[in-house]
Enzyme design. Structure first.
Site, PDB file in Angstrom:
ATOM      1  CG  ASP A  30      -0.227  -0.022   2.527  1.00 42.86           C
ATOM      2  OD1 ASP A  30       0.958  -0.371   2.533  1.00 42.86           O
ATOM      3  OD2 ASP A  30      -0.844   0.308   3.553  1.00 42.86           O
ATOM      4  CE  LYS A  31       1.444   2.712   5.341  1.00 44.45           C
ATOM      5  NZ  LYS A  31       0.822   3.546   6.365  1.00 44.45           N
ATOM      6  CB  THR A  32       7.421   3.297  -0.926  1.00 43.78           C
ATOM      7  OG1 THR A  32       7.198   4.677  -0.622  1.00 43.78           O
ATOM      8  CG2 THR A  32       6.941   3.018  -2.334  1.00 43.78           C
TER       9      THR A  32
END
Length: 504
Positions: free
Chosen positions: A406-408
């Site tokens: 979902d997010k780095t």
């Protein structure tokens, strides 16, 4: 020396110091001392956190929970002792000696070695399987334990009958080997469950044993179990929040990596929610308690981990069903063998062949392979910071081709690192040296990253007049010069020209 407030190489808002890219792992817990959890003790029984309940500790019939009360360390000892006794049991077996063409009959008492050691292995090492088999029989749910119990009990009784001259069988070595192999499998399975319990214990230790309760003008230390919703608690710098609540006074950066996996601290001000187990950095805050015990977010995570302990993979379910069917088949074929050979006029051979059928029906491979697979997969996952909620989900991972994150920010080492330094006058070494000197007194994760990088470059001078401003940065004097370290907001408030800064 000129004021270095405009020289920025790292910020408390993540401007230039970014987490080093690497596989995700949980941020190491800090600031918690005084806990000692026995490896075999489930975290839910952590004495200091009894008020938090025991997630997932529901009453279950013994037949449904064959691992209740089982200690991996106890099974390790059982296995190695049984293994040590099994070797001479096999070596002194007349059947094995005949197969391999050697003789130990000249050894005094050689005929008693296998019966005596085999009996010890049966009574000492096999008692857990006998107890488990009896539970499955009592609950009318035959499975692996009952099948193992049937095999070792028949092997033991037929071997005893042979010793008194009723039969002509030599199953002492088979009995000892069967118990030892099954103990190995059960030990590995307990180790796998122990890894999950260890993760649960680590989560329980995130809650401090005591909290600083604000009572009027006084602050007194009370057990966390005594906290109630509505209480006001003081969270000091570097301390963990004892319960879910809302910041009422003060502001501070909070390390919430235990909940979010994000290494970057988050500023929490009055009106913001904070979770139990998170760490306040830099300054103290007062928190109004909103949830305690089972109502906290951390307790929810504990319940997820506890569910992983109780979950079963499809392979386990198939193995259990196969064991149940194999029990019925083994008993049926054994009785049929007894009847057929008895009708053929050879009752002694009928008993011998029935016993043989019942003993060899025990699935050595089935009892060993599944626990080993569970142990290896769970251990590898735990070492890489992955908590498995459901073993069935882990089993389904073999069909996954693509993983979407979902997010780095989640894909980090869990700790910040300085990845670049820039100075308006080109003197990057001086910027790093001064910033490291001031940040040495800070507990902020970004400060620690700056200090680590600065110390790698050389010794740091001593900073004086240190002060921290939550959410903005720190300041201090180094060699008489004022040095400020912070983000763009701190620079703007200091009147520095931020237009010369490179784009982030």
């Amino acid at each position: 020396m000129p004021d270095h407030s405009a020289h920025e190489h790292s910020t408390h808002e993540g401007h230039h110091a970014s987490p080093a890219a690497a596989p995700h792992e949980a941020h190491p817990a800090s600031g918690h001392q005084g806990h000692k959890v026995h490896p075999s003790t489930p975290a839910a029984s952590h004495a200091a956190h009894s008020a938090h309940g025991a997630p997932g500790a529901h009453a279950m019939p013994e037949a449904h929970n064959k691992h209740a009360g089982h200690d991996p360390e106890a099974f390790r000892r059982l296995f190695w002792l049984s293994f040590a006794l099994t070797l001479p049991t096999i070596a002194f077996s007349p059947m094995v000696q005949e197969w391999l063409g050697y003789s130990l009959s000249a050894v005094p008492g050689s005929r008693l070695v296998s019966p005596v050691l085999g009996t010890v292995v049966f009574l000492y090492g096999g008692r857990v399987f006998l107890a488990g088999g009896w539970s499955e029989l009592r609950w009318r749910q035959p499975g692996m334990m009952l099948l193992i119990s049937l095999a070792i009990a028949v092997a033991f009784l037929s071997s005893v009958a042979t010793e008194v001259g009723l039969l002509h069988l030599d199953f002492w070595w088979e009995l000892a080997a069967l118990v030892t192999v099954m103990l190995l499998g059960h030990w590995q399975e307990m180790r796998a469950l122990g890894l999950t319990r260890g993760a649960l214990a680590a989560l329980a230790e995130l809650i401090p044993d005591e909290a600083d309760l604000v009572d009027g003008d006084e602050v007194r230390s009370v057990p966390v179990s005594a906290l109630q919703a509505g209480d006001l608690v003081l969270v000091r710098p570097g301390a963990r929040v004892p319960a879910d609540g809302m910041v009422e006074e003060g502001q501070a950066d909070f390390d919430e990596s235990m909940l979010t996996g994000e290494s970057r601290a988050v500023l929490r001000a009055p009106g913001d929610r904070v979770a139990a187990g998170t760490v306040a950095l830099g300054s103290a805050v007062r928190v109004r308690v909103r949830a305690v015990g089972e109502g906290t977010a951390l307790a929810g995570i504990q319940r997820l981990v506890a569910e992983a302990q109780a979950s079963r993979s499809r392979a386990q379910a198939i193995a259990d069903r196969a064991a149940a069917w194999l029990f019925y088949i083994a008993v049926g074929v054994g009785l049929a063998t007894l009847v057929i050979w008895s009708l053929l006029g050879d009752p002694e051979e009928a008993i011998t062949r029935m016993v043989t059928v019942l003993v060899i029906a025990c699935p050595h491979a089935l009892g060993l392979a599944i626990p080993l697979v569970i142990a290896i997969s769970t251990e590898v996952s735990a070492r890489n910071g992955i908590l498995v909620k459901d073993r069935l989900a882990l089993e389904r991972m073999r069909d996954i081709d693509i993983v979407l994150f979902d997010k780095t920010g989640t894909l980090t080492e869990g700790r910040p690192a300085v990845t670049g330094i820039w100075s308006a006058d080109g003197d990057e070494h001086t910027v790093l040296r001064l910033a490291g000197a001031v940040e040495a007194a800070s507990e902020h994760p970004l400060a620690m990253a700056i200090v680590a990088r600065a110390r790698d470059a050389g010794a740091l001078p001593r900073a004086t007049d240190f002060s921290a401003d939550a959410g903005r940065g720190v300041r201090g004097r180094v060699d008489g010069a004022l040095v400020e370290v912070g983000g763009p907001r701190r620079l703007r408030e200091s009147g520095a020209d931020t237009t010369v800064l490179p784009a982030a």
